[in-house]
Design a protein around this motif. Structure first.
Motif, PDB file in Angstrom:
ATOM      1  N   TYR A  10       0.953  -1.172  -0.015  1.00 40.10           N
ATOM      2  CA  TYR A  10      -0.042   0.202   0.033  1.00 40.10           C
ATOM      3  C   TYR A  10       0.894   1.451  -0.053  1.00 40.10           C
ATOM      4  N   ASN A  20      -5.148   6.239  -3.733  1.00 37.24           N
ATOM      5  CA  ASN A  20      -5.944   6.218  -5.115  1.00 37.24           C
ATOM      6  C   ASN A  20      -5.173   5.558  -6.230  1.00 37.24           C
ATOM      7  N   ASN A  54      -3.152  -6.138  -4.733  1.00 35.44           N
ATOM      8  CA  ASN A  54      -4.306  -6.066  -3.445  1.00 35.44           C
ATOM      9  C   ASN A  54      -5.536  -5.769  -4.213  1.00 35.44           C
ATOM     10  N   HIS A  55      -6.531  -5.918  -3.240  1.00 37.16           N
ATOM     11  CA  HIS A  55      -7.962  -6.041  -3.929  1.00 37.16           C
ATOM     12  C   HIS A  55      -8.396  -4.508  -4.162  1.00 37.16           C
ATOM     13  N   ARG A  56      -7.592  -3.630  -3.412  1.00 35.54           N
ATOM     14  CA  ARG A  56      -7.871  -2.097  -3.744  1.00 35.54           C
ATOM     15  C   ARG A  56      -7.730  -1.691  -5.216  1.00 35.54           C
ATOM     16  N   PHE A  57      -6.560  -2.119  -5.547  1.00 37.60           N
ATOM     17  CA  PHE A  57      -6.106  -1.619  -6.819  1.00 37.60           C
ATOM     18  C   PHE A  57      -6.082  -2.635  -7.946  1.00 37.60           C
ATOM     19  N   ASP A  74      -5.340 -11.158  -7.563  1.00 38.24           N
ATOM     20  CA  ASP A  74      -6.049 -10.448  -6.295  1.00 38.24           C
ATOM     21  C   ASP A  74      -5.548 -11.061  -5.196  1.00 38.24           C
ATOM     22  N   THR A  78      -7.470  -5.323   1.552  1.00 42.80           N
ATOM     23  CA  THR A  78      -8.216  -4.023   1.023  1.00 42.80           C
ATOM     24  C   THR A  78      -7.655  -3.003   1.879  1.00 42.80           C
ATOM     25  N   CYS A  79      -6.760  -3.020   2.921  1.00 42.30           N
ATOM     26  CA  CYS A  79      -6.030  -1.823   3.490  1.00 42.30           C
ATOM     27  C   CYS A  79      -4.845  -2.309   4.039  1.00 42.30           C
ATOM     28  N   ARG A  83      -3.130  -6.059   5.072  1.00 39.18           N
ATOM     29  CA  ARG A  83      -2.281  -6.732   3.937  1.00 39.18           C
ATOM     30  C   ARG A  83      -1.341  -8.206   4.339  1.00 39.18           C
TER      31      ARG A  83
END
Length: 221
Positions: A10, A20, A54-57, A74, A78-79, A83
């Motif tokens: 992250y 983002n 990761n799932h976020r990106f 994936d 999510t954060c 992780r």
């Protein structure tokens, strides 16, 4: 040969840039970081590149990978708080691989071609790490270090408080098919990719390739 690139971190040190946008898709001198890596991976021995996100990106990497030789996986996190860490992400990336594999982080750029590293490995197919000479004590603390006999790795420590060598090792490793099976057996949640070398240095034969140029760590871009 397959390639696994770990891009599931992250990059909290780079906030707000990476809130983002994943670090690998940030721009450096007019190009995305990942573009530099992919350009250097156009080698006839390489037939697939696997990127662990990761799932976020995940959706951003999927969009970027269209029309490229990339399979995006994936890891489900999510954060930063949930992780998985570099080792578990690596295990996800290599789960279905049964051949020689180049493993690398997404935030180190080289000013020389990886082709020389790959071809050095294929001289005898002994699993291989890269290294360069580093005399600065503060920079040594931030990288893995290898003790060598000739080109053979006899000891390795990941970011030790007390330096064991001036042979600094960035996160570029090639494991042959047989040694990759040993890597798959690791089950620790280390957050540093070099920890896998520390874990297996006494269990597999490793040789070292002296880098032909310089490495740029973009972790603090």
């Amino acid at each position: 040969m397959k390639v696994v690139i770990l891009c599931a971190g992250y990059a909290t040190r780079l906030y707000p840039k990476t809130l983002n946008t994943p670090k690998a898709l940030l721009e450096y001198k007019g190009k995305r970081i990942l573009e530099y890596l992919l350009k250097d991976l156009k080698h006839p021995f390489i037939h697939e590149i696997i990127l662990v996100s990761n799932h976020r990106f995940y959706s951003q990497f999927l969009e970027y990978s269209k029309d490229k030789r990339i399979k995006v996986i994936d890891d489900g996190s999510t954060c930063p708080e949930n992780r998985l860490g570099a080792i578990k992400d690596l295990l996800i990336g290599i789960k279905n691989i049964e051949e020689d594999t180049l493993i690398m982080a997404c935030d180190n750029l080289l000013d020389f071609s990886l082709s020389s590293f790959i071809e050095y490995f294929y001289i005898d197919r002994i699993s291989t790490i890269m290294y360069y000479k580093e005399d600065n004590e503060e920079r040594l603390k931030r990288t893995g270090q290898a003790v060598l006999e000739g080109n053979k790795v006899i000891e390795f420590k990941e970011k030790p408080i007390q330096a064991i060598s001036t042979n600094a090792v960035p996160p570029f490793y090639i494991f042959n098919q047989e040694d990759l099976k040993i890597i798959k057996g690791l089950n620790k949640a280390y957050d540093s990719l070099g920890s896998i070398i520390e874990e297996v240095v006494d269990r597999i034969e490793l040789k070292a390739f002296l880098m032909l140029g310089k490495r740029l760590d973009l972790g603090n871009l």
